[in-house]
Design a protein around this motif. Structure first.
Motif: not given
Length: 103
Positions: A9, A17, A79, A83
């Motif tokens: 991350l 997350y 995402m 990350m």
């Protein structure tokens, strides 16, 4: 077969997350199952931001095909801002070798 892997991350993204995974899309869950995945668990080392995942899969080739689905690509895009990712927004992952297992 059990897969083990790690991801990373960006600093300060731990809560985000976790929030996103607590709200995982039903179509993502369906895709994971459709491509032979089950008992998927992700652990977080809060000191380093390293994620450790384990996943049972039926077949490596079948599982790898899930990367070509629209929903997985959409999840990767979702995402990517929190990350480390590759150029296609897939998470940078490092496979881990199993050295012990006990049922």
């Amino acid at each position: 077969m059990i897969k083990g892997f790690k991801m990373k991350l960006y600093p300060g993204q731990e809560a985000e997350y976790e929030r996103r995974h607590n709200e995982i899309w039903p179509e993502m869950v369906e895709t994971i199952h459709a491509y032979g995945g089950k008992n998927y668990t992700i652990f977080l080392d809060r000191e380093t931001g390293t994620l450790f995942g384990t996943l049972e899969i039926e077949n490596e080739d079948l599982w790898n095909e899930s990367a070509n689905t629209e929903v997985v690509r959409k999840w990767w895009d979702y995402m990517a801002d929190i990350m480390e990712t590759n150029e296609d927004n897939s998470p940078v992952t490092t496979d881990l070798d199993m050295v012990f297992h006990l049922d």
